[in-house]
Design a protein around this motif. Structure first.
Motif, PDB file in Angstrom:
ATOM      1  N   GLU A   1      12.547  13.265  55.106  1.00 32.55           N
ATOM      2  CA  GLU A   1      12.856  13.129  53.668  1.00 32.55           C
ATOM      3  C   GLU A   1      12.392  14.373  52.912  1.00 32.55           C
ATOM      4  O   GLU A   1      13.065  14.844  51.990  1.00 32.55           O
ATOM      5  CB  GLU A   1      12.175  11.871  53.111  1.00 32.55           C
ATOM      6  N   LEU A   2      11.244  14.925  53.323  1.00 31.26           N
ATOM      7  CA  LEU A   2      10.708  16.115  52.653  1.00 31.26           C
ATOM      8  C   LEU A   2      11.628  17.322  52.808  1.00 31.26           C
ATOM      9  O   LEU A   2      11.712  18.169  51.905  1.00 31.26           O
ATOM     10  CB  LEU A   2       9.315  16.437  53.208  1.00 31.26           C
ATOM     11  N   THR A   3      12.354  17.403  53.926  1.00 36.17           N
ATOM     12  CA  THR A   3      13.246  18.554  54.135  1.00 36.17           C
ATOM     13  C   THR A   3      14.336  18.638  53.062  1.00 36.17           C
ATOM     14  O   THR A   3      14.969  19.679  52.901  1.00 36.17           O
ATOM     15  CB  THR A   3      13.939  18.504  55.517  1.00 36.17           C
ATOM     16  N   GLN A   4      14.548  17.537  52.346  1.00 38.68           N
ATOM     17  CA  GLN A   4      15.573  17.519  51.299  1.00 38.68           C
ATOM     18  C   GLN A   4      15.033  18.032  49.962  1.00 38.68           C
ATOM     19  O   GLN A   4      15.752  18.059  48.961  1.00 38.68           O
ATOM     20  CB  GLN A   4      16.121  16.093  51.117  1.00 38.68           C
TER      21      GLN A   4
ATOM     22  N   LEU B   1       8.896  39.958  75.823  1.00 41.41           N
ATOM     23  CA  LEU B   1       7.530  39.777  75.326  1.00 41.41           C
ATOM     24  C   LEU B   1       6.617  39.094  76.332  1.00 41.41           C
ATOM     25  O   LEU B   1       5.411  39.026  76.122  1.00 41.41           O
ATOM     26  CB  LEU B   1       7.538  38.934  74.039  1.00 41.41           C
ATOM     27  N   GLY B   2       7.206  38.554  77.406  1.00 38.22           N
ATOM     28  CA  GLY B   2       6.406  37.813  78.376  1.00 38.22           C
ATOM     29  C   GLY B   2       6.355  36.331  78.093  1.00 38.22           C
ATOM     30  O   GLY B   2       5.977  35.540  78.941  1.00 38.22           O
ATOM     31  N   THR B   3       6.728  35.931  76.872  1.00 36.80           N
ATOM     32  CA  THR B   3       6.696  34.521  76.488  1.00 36.80           C
ATOM     33  C   THR B   3       7.553  34.299  75.252  1.00 36.80           C
ATOM     34  O   THR B   3       7.646  35.169  74.389  1.00 36.80           O
ATOM     35  CB  THR B   3       5.258  34.047  76.186  1.00 36.80           C
ATOM     36  N   SER B   4       8.171  33.126  75.168  1.00 32.84           N
ATOM     37  CA  SER B   4       8.939  32.799  73.961  1.00 32.84           C
ATOM     38  C   SER B   4       8.036  32.242  72.868  1.00 32.84           C
ATOM     39  O   SER B   4       8.466  32.061  71.728  1.00 32.84           O
ATOM     40  CB  SER B   4      10.038  31.787  74.289  1.00 32.84           C
ATOM     41  N   ALA B   5       6.773  31.967  73.198  1.00 28.03           N
ATOM     42  CA  ALA B   5       5.837  31.450  72.192  1.00 28.03           C
ATOM     43  C   ALA B   5       5.509  32.499  71.125  1.00 28.03           C
ATOM     44  O   ALA B   5       4.951  32.174  70.090  1.00 28.03           O
ATOM     45  CB  ALA B   5       4.551  30.992  72.871  1.00 28.03           C
ATOM     46  N   ARG B   6       5.887  33.757  71.379  1.00 30.38           N
ATOM     47  CA  ARG B   6       5.572  34.827  70.429  1.00 30.38           C
ATOM     48  C   ARG B   6       6.704  35.087  69.439  1.00 30.38           C
ATOM     49  O   ARG B   6       6.658  36.055  68.688  1.00 30.38           O
ATOM     50  CB  ARG B   6       5.254  36.121  71.189  1.00 30.38           C
ATOM     51  N   MET B   7       7.705  34.236  69.451  1.00 31.43           N
ATOM     52  CA  MET B   7       8.849  34.448  68.559  1.00 31.43           C
ATOM     53  C   MET B   7       8.577  33.912  67.154  1.00 31.43           C
ATOM     54  O   MET B   7       7.907  32.893  66.978  1.00 31.43           O
ATOM     55  CB  MET B   7      10.079  33.737  69.118  1.00 31.43           C
ATOM     56  N   LEU B   8       9.133  34.600  66.192  1.00 30.60           N
ATOM     57  CA  LEU B   8       9.126  34.135  64.809  1.00 30.60           C
ATOM     58  C   LEU B   8      10.360  33.255  64.639  1.00 30.60           C
ATOM     59  O   LEU B   8      11.472  33.669  64.969  1.00 30.60           O
ATOM     60  CB  LEU B   8       9.207  35.344  63.877  1.00 30.60           C
ATOM     61  N   SER B   9      10.163  32.038  64.169  1.00 27.43           N
ATOM     62  CA  SER B   9      11.287  31.115  64.049  1.00 27.43           C
ATOM     63  C   SER B   9      11.307  30.524  62.648  1.00 27.43           C
ATOM     64  O   SER B   9      10.515  29.651  62.314  1.00 27.43           O
ATOM     65  CB  SER B   9      11.161  29.998  65.091  1.00 27.43           C
ATOM     66  N   ILE B  10      12.220  31.050  61.827  1.00 25.24           N
ATOM     67  CA  ILE B  10      12.310  30.622  60.430  1.00 25.24           C
ATOM     68  C   ILE B  10      13.559  29.765  60.267  1.00 25.24           C
ATOM     69  O   ILE B  10      14.640  30.136  60.721  1.00 25.24           O
ATOM     70  CB  ILE B  10      12.384  31.840  59.486  1.00 25.24           C
ATOM     71  N   VAL B  11      13.393  28.618  59.627  1.00 27.71           N
ATOM     72  CA  VAL B  11      14.540  27.753  59.341  1.00 27.71           C
ATOM     73  C   VAL B  11      14.645  27.606  57.828  1.00 27.71           C
ATOM     74  O   VAL B  11      13.939  26.793  57.226  1.00 27.71           O
ATOM     75  CB  VAL B  11      14.380  26.365  59.998  1.00 27.71           C
ATOM     76  N   PRO B  12      15.508  28.421  57.180  1.00 19.33           N
ATOM     77  CA  PRO B  12      15.700  28.244  55.737  1.00 19.33           C
ATOM     78  C   PRO B  12      16.447  26.920  55.518  1.00 19.33           C
ATOM     79  O   PRO B  12      17.611  26.788  55.873  1.00 19.33           O
ATOM     80  CB  PRO B  12      16.574  29.443  55.332  1.00 19.33           C
ATOM     81  N   LEU B  13      15.749  25.921  54.996  1.00 18.92           N
ATOM     82  CA  LEU B  13      16.358  24.600  54.818  1.00 18.92           C
ATOM     83  C   LEU B  13      17.461  24.663  53.771  1.00 18.92           C
ATOM     84  O   LEU B  13      17.359  25.397  52.788  1.00 18.92           O
ATOM     85  CB  LEU B  13      15.289  23.579  54.419  1.00 18.92           C
ATOM     86  N   MET B  14      18.502  23.891  53.978  1.00 26.53           N
ATOM     87  CA  MET B  14      19.688  23.988  53.120  1.00 26.53           C
ATOM     88  C   MET B  14      19.418  23.564  51.674  1.00 26.53           C
ATOM     89  O   MET B  14      20.126  23.963  50.765  1.00 26.53           O
ATOM     90  CB  MET B  14      20.835  23.174  53.728  1.00 26.53           C
ATOM     91  N   LYS B  15      18.339  22.763  51.483  1.00 27.16           N
ATOM     92  CA  LYS B  15      18.003  22.332  50.116  1.00 27.16           C
ATOM     93  C   LYS B  15      16.954  23.238  49.466  1.00 27.16           C
ATOM     94  O   LYS B  15      16.409  22.911  48.419  1.00 27.16           O
ATOM     95  CB  LYS B  15      17.512  20.878  50.135  1.00 27.16           C
ATOM     96  N   GLY B  16      16.635  24.373  50.122  1.00 22.51           N
ATOM     97  CA  GLY B  16      15.764  25.360  49.484  1.00 22.51           C
ATOM     98  C   GLY B  16      14.360  25.444  50.041  1.00 22.51           C
ATOM     99  O   GLY B  16      13.634  26.396  49.754  1.00 22.51           O
ATOM    100  N   GLY B  17      13.941  24.459  50.818  1.00 20.17           N
ATOM    101  CA  GLY B  17      12.607  24.508  51.411  1.00 20.17           C
ATOM    102  C   GLY B  17      12.585  25.389  52.650  1.00 20.17           C
ATOM    103  O   GLY B  17      13.569  26.065  52.973  1.00 20.17           O
TER     104      GLY B  17
END
Length: 742
Positions: free
Chosen positions: A71-74, A561-577
């Motif tokens: 619900e917060l993602t909205q 990088l030796g691992t995928s744990a070092r990736m930056l993963s940004i999810v711009p939420l469609m409602k602005g969050g």
């Protein structure tokens, strides 16, 4: 000053343990800055408890935090730090339930073979907890996944040492896949002209109809697909590949995604088990059926269920299973010391994490003698098997990649609003007999139908229009920001991709793409194009659907990088969050096992450190909070220093581990905040902290190392005891006193 809230997810295994060390620091450092940190338990046990409160005491109950976060993602105020959680397989679910029951939680047992309606209903309730239950709820935006500039720069300057040469004498390694009657070959797709609902129904050979799923509500312009895996063809593929592996004297390995594709892939896994061990399993079929042995849960389930038999019968079946290894090709091993093979448990070897390791290890996997050996990697379905085949062929021709010079492949992934690109859990079915499975609209019109035979796997998926439009927009903005080519990995010969290509071409017209290199290529061609650029040290953006996003954001980071744990993963939420993910957790179980045995946690929290930077930036952009902007800037500088000074966790006991890493990150962050002149208040607050941490560095490091070398007691695997876990993860009294006094 308006208070902004960051929700920090409480999850499972190694990243959950790391949180006990890191979160007190983040909470202390953000105090008085208008930023509040709040935790939300969406761990596997947390999800089980929330879904089964019926017989729990009031003190045991917890709310459905996953639903609340959904619900917060909205809301435009959403700011969620999402750590990797368990995508639970049935064996993991059963282990977690067992642990909860041992701790006094009256949770029902999982009914693996429901015998009545009540048990069938119970199984449905548990389905909410299984597989990738968390991500579809939280990912209300598309994915921007890449290595942070500081991380990539460091990786090139200090390349990881895990890459193994491809043999100059030649490699027998290859990817084996089906050539017909798989999901790829059968896929059909349509775009909804209007909003409405559909049902999925099975029509038997005698004309009788059974509704499999009713009232599936669809939006206008939504893309829906159906596909079928023919199990007779699948089993023939397994049998043929087993024979080839035997002839070529190579390891046999199976690579599926049983955690995410939690209905289809365990069934496909089970067929591999039953074909490989056919002599033993067929001989004892009636006995194994009587004790509820389920090959979909791997050989381990069969072996475990043998305990229900008299000792002599159990020994006879075990002997027949062991005899199989004398006539079949050797299997890739998960743990040769314990005799755990690739076919033991469906979630032990997951394609997105396992195939990069095959590439990294020179086309090899571990054999029963604990040595690396060439493998035939079975990836049955052609949707993406070909991309792994292409990278293996490239390495055979051009040799191993060089992390110090190779370019990057970042990803823009379509995943918002549960965007699927092949199959989903609630729309996947095993055919009860020969007939057809069809998708029918409210007027009774058949939109798509698939011929099926007994046991075939039918699956349907859907992707909504608004997320696709947003995905194209994100791809264009990343191409503009980076200057790199953006390649849509789409195959016009696939039903789903044909419909998506039409939309991509339409929505690209909404943007100014002049000067940008944006292309649509088949996955196998996109892989070839990306590999050529990587070897020249050039960067490329892969723009993909959700499953391929998962595969590529493990494949390339593990090599680079030796691992995928070092990736930056940004999810711009469609409602602005904003949703800020912290890397992959595929190796987390091994990390916990080592911690419990040796008191050393090798989990690298770099993903968490990196995710905090855009989380703070998001607050600064939304609220004008300059302290948040400064926290982001100084943390980014501290991360660079952390990397340059090589303070990442070691894999070996009695060397720096996660707790030491978090201490050094804290030290560098405090020093950076104390050295800046943009905010006098923060400078004054952090100057004494930096001074104390620096003065006590040797003592703190000594206290942290002293905690290693003996087994750690955290009071539970799936549900650690907070007091014990805190004690284990915060063993330096000196460090704790400085942080807790802030």
């Amino acid at each position: 000053m308006k208070t902004s809230k960051i929700i920090w997810t409480k999850i499972d295994e190694a990243p959950a343990l790391a949180t006990y060390a890191l979160l007190p620091v983040v909470t202390a450092y953000t105090k008085g800055t208008g930023i509040e940190i709040e935790t939300s338990d969406i761990s596997l046990t947390g999800r089980i408890i929330a879904n089964f409160p019926d017989k729990l005491t009031d003190t045991q109950k917890i709310p459905d935090n996953l639903q609340k976060l959904g619900e917060l993602t909205q809301s435009p105020d959403a700011n969620i730090i999402k750590l990797p959680n368990i995508s639970a397989s049935i064996p993991q679910l059963q282990s977690a339930i067992k642990e909860l029951r041992e701790k006094g939680y009256d949770i029902p047992e999982y009914p693996e073979e429901p015998k009545n309606d009540a048990e069938k209903e119970l199984q449905k309730r548990f389905a909410k907890v299984l597989g990738s239950a968390v991500n579809p709820v939280l990912r209300e935006g598309n994915s921007d996944r890449r290595a942070a500039a500081s991380v990539k720069k460091f990786a090139q300057k200090n390349p990881h040492r895990m890459m193994k040469d491809w043999p100059k004498s030649g490699s027998k390694a290859r990817v084996a896949h089906m050539t017909e009657k798989d999901f790829y070959g059968s896929e059909k797709s349509v775009t909804m002209k209007e909003a409405g609902s559909v049902r999925i129904e099975y029509v038997a050979a005698d004309g009788s109809v059974k509704v499999l799923k009713d009232k599936l509500v669809l939006q206008k312009a939504e893309v829906i697909d159906t596909a079928v895996m023919n199990v007779a063809a699948l089993r023939k593929f397994y049998a043929d590949t087993i024979e080839q592996a035997k002839k070529e004297d190579v390891l046999l390995s199976l690579h599926l995604k049983a955690t995410m594709m939690k209905i289809s892939d365990p069934i496909m896994f089970g067929h591999a088990v039953s074909v490989y061990y056919k002599d033993a399993l067929n001989k004892h079929a009636d006995t194994l059926k009587s004790i509820g042995a389920n090959v979909n849960n791997g050989l381990a389930d069969v072996l475990e269920k043998l305990d229900r038999l008299p000792a002599d019968k159990k020994a006879e079946i075990e002997a027949d299973i062991n005899a199989v290894y004398r006539t079949q090709p050797a299997l890739a091993m998960v743990d040769s010391r314990k005799g755990i093979t690739n076919l033991h448990v469906p979630n032990n070897i997951i394609v997105d994490a396992s195939m990069p390791n095959v590439v990294r290890d020179g086309g090899k996997m571990w054999n029963n003698d604990d040595e690396l050996q060439d493998t035939i990697a079975m990836v049955p379905d052609r949707c993406y098997a070909t991309i792994y085949g292409k990278i293996i062929d490239d390495c055979k021709k051009n040799g191993q990649f060089n992390p110090s010079t190779m370019g990057s492949v970042s990803n823009v992934g379509l995943m918002a609003q549960k965007a699927e690109e092949y199959g989903s859990h609630d729309k996947t079915f095993e055919a009860a007999g020969n007939g057809v499975i069809r998708v029918v609209d409210e007027e009774g019109n058949t939109l798509m139908e698939q011929a099926v035979e007994t046991g075939d796997i039918f699956r349907m998926c859907q992707a909504k229009d608004a997320p696709i439009r947003d995905w194209v927009k994100l791809a264009v903005s990343r191409a503009k920001a980076s200057g790199s080519p953006a390649i849509f990995w789409l195959d016009e010969n696939r039903g789903h991709d044909t419909e998506i290509i039409k939309k991509v071409n339409m929505y690209l017209k909404d943007h100014d793409t002049s000067g940008l290199d944006i292309r649509i290529m088949k996955p196998v061609d996109a892989m070839k194009f990306s590999l050529e650029r990587i070897r020249r040290g050039e960067d490329t953006i892969s723009v993909t659907g959700n499953v391929l996003r998962d595969y590529l954001t493990d494949l390339f980071p593990i090599l680079e990088l030796g691992t995928s744990a070092r990736m930056l993963s940004i999810v711009p939420l469609m409602k602005g969050g904003g949703l800020f993910e912290t890397g992959a957790g595929g190796s987390a179980p091994k990390h916990v096992q080592q911690f419990l045995k040796e008191g050393h946690l090798r989990w690298d929290s770099l993903g968490e450190y990196c995710a905090l930077v855009p989380s703070f930036e998001h607050i600064a952009q939304n609220t004008g909070n300059e302290k948040a902007a400064l926290l982001a800037e100084t943390l980014d500088q501290a991360i660079s220093k952390y990397l340059e000074n090589a303070k990442s966790p070691s894999r070996k006991v009695n060397e720096i581990d996660n707790r030491g890493s978090s201490f050094y990150l804290s030290l560098y962050w405090a020093q950076t905040l104390a050295a800046q002149d943009k905010d006098a208040e923060l400078k004054a607050r952090f100057a004494p902290v930096a001074k104390e941490l620096q003065a006590n560095e040797a003592k703190i490091a000594e206290e942290l190392l002293a905690a290693q070398g003996s087994p750690a007691d955290i009071g539970g695997y799936y549900m650690p005891d907070d007091v014990k876990a805190t004690k284990a993860m915060r063993p330096s009294a000196t460090f704790n006193a400085i942080i807790d006094a802030m």
